[in-house]
Design an enzyme around this catalytic site. Structure first.
Site, PDB file in Angstrom:
ATOM      1  N   PRO A 132      38.737  38.052  36.684  1.00 27.58           N
ATOM      2  CA  PRO A 132      37.279  38.049  36.817  1.00 27.58           C
ATOM      3  C   PRO A 132      36.689  39.229  37.567  1.00 27.58           C
ATOM      4  O   PRO A 132      35.474  39.428  37.535  1.00 27.58           O
ATOM      5  CB  PRO A 132      37.003  36.745  37.574  1.00 27.58           C
ATOM      6  CG  PRO A 132      38.240  36.541  38.394  1.00 27.58           C
ATOM      7  CD  PRO A 132      39.371  37.024  37.539  1.00 27.58           C
TER       8      PRO A 132
ATOM      9  N   TYR B 231      54.036  31.194  34.968  1.00 27.83           N
ATOM     10  CA  TYR B 231      54.096  31.841  36.278  1.00 27.83           C
ATOM     11  C   TYR B 231      55.398  31.439  36.981  1.00 27.83           C
ATOM     12  O   TYR B 231      55.461  30.474  37.730  1.00 27.83           O
ATOM     13  CB  TYR B 231      52.888  31.464  37.135  1.00 27.83           C
ATOM     14  CG  TYR B 231      51.544  31.684  36.471  1.00 27.83           C
ATOM     15  CD1 TYR B 231      51.402  32.543  35.378  1.00 27.83           C
ATOM     16  CD2 TYR B 231      50.407  31.018  36.918  1.00 27.83           C
ATOM     17  CE1 TYR B 231      50.170  32.730  34.763  1.00 27.83           C
ATOM     18  CE2 TYR B 231      49.177  31.208  36.311  1.00 27.83           C
ATOM     19  CZ  TYR B 231      49.065  32.056  35.232  1.00 27.83           C
ATOM     20  OH  TYR B 231      47.843  32.228  34.625  1.00 27.83           O
TER      21      TYR B 231
END
Length: 279
Positions: free
Chosen positions: A203, A56
C-alpha cells in the site's frame, strides 16, 4: 468524517488500518523475538486485522502469530491465504487450487493458528489449471462445515470477481494498490459498489522520483512522513479500503498506525489524486 471501522461481510467489524505480517522474520534468534514484539505491539495499539498466508514461510508466519498472540483477544481477526503450494516439478512454489490441496492447507492453518474456524480465508491466487467452481466450491464446503467464516479473493480482475460471485459470497478482495499504483481501480470500484472489503497489498510502494517528491512535499507541509501520507490517502480514497502495511520494526509500525490521525485537506487530496499511475 472518515470512519476508522469496517464490517467485513457486513458483520465482522475491524479497524480499517491493519497489519501485514509477511515481512516478519520467523527464524529462531533475535529477529524472531523482534517479530513477536512487533505483532504484540500491533495488538496493543488497537490493530484488529492481521494478514498472513501459507506462502509466508510455508506456514511459519502463521505459527509465529499464534506464538505471539494466542490466546487471541476478542475482536482480533487473523486472515490467512491458501492456494499456493510447493507443487512444481522440483518442489518450487506454484499456484495450486486443487480441492485436496486447498482443504489440506485450511486444515493445517487451523492447527498452526490454534483456532477451530478461520473467520476470513482468502484464495491467494486463482489457479488457471483448476476450474474456478472447484476452487471456490471447496472453500464454500469448508465454510458450510464451520471451518471458514467468510471467503475472500486476491489479485483478481473485475470479470473474475463477477464469476466468483456466482459461486460464493465474496467478503474481501486483496489486490496490489497504492497512491502510485492504481491498476486495479476498476476492481476497487466493484468492491465499493458491493460493500466488499478491499485490502490493498504493497500500500505504500513508491514509483519514480518525481511522484515521490510530490508525496514528500505534502508530508513536509503536514509534518508527517511520506508513508503516513500514502496511508492517509488510501483511508480517505474509499470507505471499503483496509490497508495492511507490513513492517518488522516497532517504530515503523507505530508510524504507520499514526497515519489514521493524519488529516489531508481537499487541496492535498487533489494533488495526490493527480499523480500518475506508475505501476
Amino acid at each position: 468524517m472518515t470512519s476508522n471501522a469496517f464490517r467485513i461481510g457486513g458483520d465482522l467489524e475491524v479497524r480499517r488500518l491493519g497489519f501485514g505480517a509477511m515481512h516478519l522474520p520467523t527464524e529462531s534468534g533475535p529477529a524472531r523475538e523482534t517479530s513477536l514484539a512487533v505483532a504484540r505491539r500491533a495488538v496493543e495499539l488497537g490493530v484488529t486485522l492481521i494478514d498472513t498466508a501459507y506462502l509466508y514461510g510455508g506456514g511459519a508466519n502463521e505459527e509465529l502469530l499464534a506464538e505471539a498472540l494466542h490466546p487471541y483477544p476478542d475482536g482480533l481477526l487473523i486472515t490467512t491465504k491458501v492456494g499456493v503450494a510447493r507443487s512444481g516439478p522440483s518442489g518450487e512454489w506454484k499456484l495450486d487450487g486443487r480441492p485436496a490441496v486447498l482443504r489440506d492447507q485450511v486444515e493445517q492453518a487451523l492447527g498452526r493458528l490454534r483456532v477451530e474456524r478461520i473467520e476470513l480465508l482468502q484464495l491467494h491466487r486463482i489457479d488457471p489449471e483448476t476450474p474456478l467452481a472447484d476452487q471456490l466450491g471447496t472453500l464454500r464446503n469448508l465454510r458450510d462445515e464451520g471451518k471458514i467464516g467468510r471467503i475472500g479473493l486476491s489479485e483478481v480482475t473485475v470479470d473474475e470477481l463477477h464469476q466468483a460471485r456466482q459461486i460464493v459470497d465474496v467478503a474481501s478482495v486483496q489486490n496490489r494498490y497504492s497512491v502510485l499504483d492504481r491498476e486495479h481501480e476498476p476492481v476497487l470500484a466493484a468492491c465499493e459498489a458491493a460493500g466488499t472489503a478491499f485490502l490493498p497489498w504493497r500500500p505504500v510502494a513508491w514509483g519514480e522520483s518525481g511522484a515521490r517528491a510530490e508525496i514528500a512535499a505534502v508530508a513536509t507541509e503536514l509534518g508527517a512522513t511520506p508513508t503516513q501520507v500514502a496511508l492517509a490517502w488510501l483511508l480517505g480514497h474509499s470507505p471499503v479500503i483496509l490497508p495492511i502495511p507490513g513492517t518488522a520494526r516497532v517504530n515503523h509500525l507505530e508510524e504507520n498506525l499514526a497515519a489514521e490521525r493524519l488529516h489531508l485537506t481537499s487541496a492535498h487530496r487533489d494533488r495526490l489524486d493527480g499523480l500518475p499511475d506508475l505501476a
